[in-house]
Design a protein around this motif. Sequence first.
Motif: not given
Length: 123
Positions: A6-13, A15-23, A79-85, A94-98
């Motif tokens: 997985e990649s893409g986590g972080g700190l956001v205020q 109302g913001g957005s982040l995008r997580l990726s899973c390869a 596989v991506a997880l776009q997180m808004n608001s 956050y964990y990716c699973a298969a």
Amino acid sequence: QVQLVESGGGLVQAGGSLRLSCAPSGRTETTFAMGWFRQAPGKEREFVAAIGRGSGTTYYADSVKGRFTISRDIAKNMVALQMNSLKPEDTAVYYCAAKSGAYINDARSYPYWGQGTQVTVSS
């Protein structure tokens, strides 16, 4: 054996957005359902979203419906997880699973897991 990174986590205020990726380490689009789960401190791991094998039907927890979008990029085998608001209550690892076969929202049914990525939403 499927390895997930997985990649893409972080700190956001809030109302913001982040995008997580899973390869995944191999091709999974035709045989594996892919899911995202999260675990906050002191809480059980909970289902967030999943995408089925083949046609890629998507599924969401009520708490994220309308804010999060799961997608599969077959060309990039990702596989991506776009997180808004985002809200402070979305803060978790956050964990990716298969899993092979059909989708299910029970974490116990997924044998393959990534290492997790931290998402922190400040208020």
